[in-house]
Design a protein around this motif. Structure first.
Motif, mmCIF file in Angstrom:
data_model
loop_
_atom_site.group_PDB
_atom_site.id
_atom_site.type_symbol
_atom_site.label_atom_id
_atom_site.label_comp_id
_atom_site.label_asym_id
_atom_site.label_seq_id
_atom_site.Cartn_x
_atom_site.Cartn_y
_atom_site.Cartn_z
ATOM 1 N N ARG A 16 -10.196 2.355 -18.502
ATOM 2 C CA ARG A 16 -9.281 3.491 -18.659
ATOM 3 C C ARG A 16 -7.868 3.074 -18.274
ATOM 4 N NH1 ARG A 16 -10.819 8.640 -19.584
ATOM 5 N NH2 ARG A 16 -13.061 9.092 -19.605
ATOM 6 N N LEU A 17 -6.898 3.712 -18.885
ATOM 7 C CA LEU A 17 -5.496 3.341 -18.682
ATOM 8 C C LEU A 17 -5.099 3.361 -17.207
ATOM 9 C CD1 LEU A 17 -2.656 2.683 -19.705
ATOM 10 C CD2 LEU A 17 -2.295 5.145 -20.036
ATOM 11 N N ALA A 18 -5.471 4.419 -16.495
ATOM 12 C CA ALA A 18 -5.062 4.530 -15.089
ATOM 13 C C ALA A 18 -5.606 3.366 -14.270
ATOM 14 C CB ALA A 18 -5.550 5.855 -14.513
ATOM 15 N N ALA A 19 -6.866 3.012 -14.508
ATOM 16 C CA ALA A 19 -7.474 1.916 -13.759
ATOM 17 C C ALA A 19 -6.830 0.581 -14.104
ATOM 18 C CB ALA A 19 -8.978 1.864 -14.041
ATOM 19 N N GLN A 20 -6.609 0.333 -15.382
ATOM 20 C CA GLN A 20 -6.023 -0.934 -15.813
ATOM 21 C C GLN A 20 -4.550 -1.043 -15.405
ATOM 22 O OE1 GLN A 20 -8.333 -2.898 -16.247
ATOM 23 N NE2 GLN A 20 -8.589 -3.379 -18.417
ATOM 24 N N SER A 21 -3.845 0.067 -15.407
ATOM 25 C CA SER A 21 -2.438 0.053 -14.990
ATOM 26 C C SER A 21 -2.308 -0.335 -13.523
ATOM 27 C CB SER A 21 -1.804 1.427 -15.224
ATOM 28 O OG SER A 21 -1.729 1.718 -16.601
ATOM 29 N N GLU A 22 -3.257 0.138 -12.718
ATOM 30 C CA GLU A 22 -3.243 -0.204 -11.293
ATOM 31 C C GLU A 22 -3.680 -1.651 -11.084
ATOM 32 O OE1 GLU A 22 -5.265 1.312 -7.087
ATOM 33 O OE2 GLU A 22 -5.842 2.238 -8.989
ATOM 34 N N SER A 62 -7.076 -2.687 -6.122
ATOM 35 C CA SER A 62 -7.332 -1.387 -6.724
ATOM 36 C C SER A 62 -8.582 -0.767 -6.124
ATOM 37 C CB SER A 62 -7.500 -1.527 -8.243
ATOM 38 O OG SER A 62 -8.571 -2.395 -8.551
ATOM 39 N N LYS A 63 -8.591 0.540 -6.062
ATOM 40 C CA LYS A 63 -9.701 1.283 -5.488
ATOM 41 C C LYS A 63 -10.882 1.308 -6.454
ATOM 42 C CE LYS A 63 -10.742 5.889 -3.649
ATOM 43 N NZ LYS A 63 -10.219 7.264 -3.472
ATOM 44 N N GLY A 64 -12.101 1.231 -5.903
ATOM 45 C CA GLY A 64 -13.290 1.279 -6.734
ATOM 46 C C GLY A 64 -13.570 2.672 -7.260
ATOM 47 N N HIS A 80 -3.682 -4.215 -13.287
ATOM 48 C CA HIS A 80 -2.904 -5.253 -13.970
ATOM 49 C C HIS A 80 -1.434 -4.848 -14.122
ATOM 50 C CE1 HIS A 80 -6.613 -7.361 -14.838
ATOM 51 N NE2 HIS A 80 -7.099 -6.299 -15.436
ATOM 52 N N GLN A 81 -0.907 -4.224 -13.099
ATOM 53 C CA GLN A 81 0.469 -3.733 -13.165
ATOM 54 C C GLN A 81 1.471 -4.851 -13.446
ATOM 55 O OE1 GLN A 81 1.939 -1.910 -9.562
ATOM 56 N NE2 GLN A 81 3.354 -0.611 -10.680
ATOM 57 N N ALA A 82 1.321 -5.969 -12.739
ATOM 58 C CA ALA A 82 2.252 -7.078 -12.908
ATOM 59 C C ALA A 82 2.169 -7.633 -14.327
ATOM 60 C CB ALA A 82 1.984 -8.174 -11.892
ATOM 61 N N LEU A 83 0.983 -7.787 -14.859
ATOM 62 C CA LEU A 83 0.800 -8.294 -16.215
ATOM 63 C C LEU A 83 1.439 -7.371 -17.243
ATOM 64 C CD1 LEU A 83 -0.495 -10.140 -18.351
ATOM 65 C CD2 LEU A 83 -2.539 -8.683 -18.196
ATOM 66 N N ILE A 84 1.157 -6.080 -17.120
ATOM 67 C CA ILE A 84 1.691 -5.125 -18.098
ATOM 68 C C ILE A 84 3.205 -5.113 -18.053
ATOM 69 C CG2 ILE A 84 1.831 -2.673 -18.681
ATOM 70 C CD1 ILE A 84 -1.098 -2.457 -17.721
ATOM 71 N N THR A 85 3.773 -5.165 -16.829
ATOM 72 C CA THR A 85 5.231 -5.168 -16.694
ATOM 73 C C THR A 85 5.838 -6.393 -17.311
ATOM 74 O OG1 THR A 85 5.066 -3.898 -14.624
ATOM 75 C CG2 THR A 85 7.118 -5.094 -15.018
#
Length: 204
Positions: free
Chosen positions: A187-193, A2-4, A195-200
């Motif tokens: 923030r949601l956007a940062a965490q979604s990027e 993920s981008k800083g 931890h995408q695999a975890l959330i899915t």
């Protein structure tokens, strides 16, 4: 990866920006300070490459002409600028970057990086701001008067920032700036990027 994130810290001279920035860097190894270029001479105790990259006015202007700076400005008769390549490369590697710059430079940065997080540092009063400037013992009377006039102008643009910290009690102000950085990472956007695999997987 993920981008800083890019955090921009600004405020009038004497508000305590440097103290808060150093405390944040000591508390969070994932935040890197962008070391600005400047044409001014080093103050006592400052080191080239740590506090600033100290260069001549001619060298600085040559870098401007080559388009090396993300932002640059003249403040109190001295030139300051931020390396665009270093910022872009560091953020791409996942680092959070901290810029401690003047209000003019902050505006330039946020024009190019819409997602940059602006943090403005205020003194608890005008009297305390003046006292802090005088206690430095490094400024002439004319310089202090000029800095106080600039402070009023800078504070008039506080609405351009996302967060405001009143630096009255240093311990609380340090907790505030650390809290801002941690909140932005959640923030949601940062965490979604991140931890995408975890959330899915948790969605089933």
């Amino acid at each position: 990866m993920s981008k800083g994130k890019l955090f921009v810290v600004a405020g009038p001279s004497g508000a305590g920006k440097a103290t808060l920035v150093h405390a944040l860097l000591a508390a969070d190894a994932k935040v890197q300070l962008s070391v600005s270029f400047t044409s001014r001479a080093p103050r006592e105790g400052e080191q080239d490459g740590r506090d600033y990259h100290f260069v001549s006015r001619e060298d600085f202007l040559a870098r401007v002409n080559r388009g090396e700076f993300l932002e640059h400005a003249e403040v109190h008769g001295n030139l300051y600028g931020t390396s665009q390549k270093w910022i872009t490369d560091s953020m791409a590697s996942g680092l959070d970057i901290l810029l401690e710059i003047d209000v003019q430079g902050a505006q330039q940065v946020r024009r190019l990086f819409k997602e940059a997080v602006g943090i403005f540092i205020l003194p608890p009063s005008g009297d305390i701001l003046e006292q802090r400037l005088r206690n430095r013992g490094t400024e002439s009377e004319d310089a202090i008067v000029r800095r106080l006039a600039n402070a009023r102008e800078e504070i008039s643009r506080v609405e351009e920032f996302d967060y405001v910290i009143v630096n009255e009690h240093i311990d609380q102000a340090v907790r505030d700036i650390i809290g801002i950085v941690r909140a932005e990472r959640c923030r949601l956007a940062a965490q979604s990027e991140r931890h995408q695999a975890l959330i899915t997987s948790l969605k089933g």
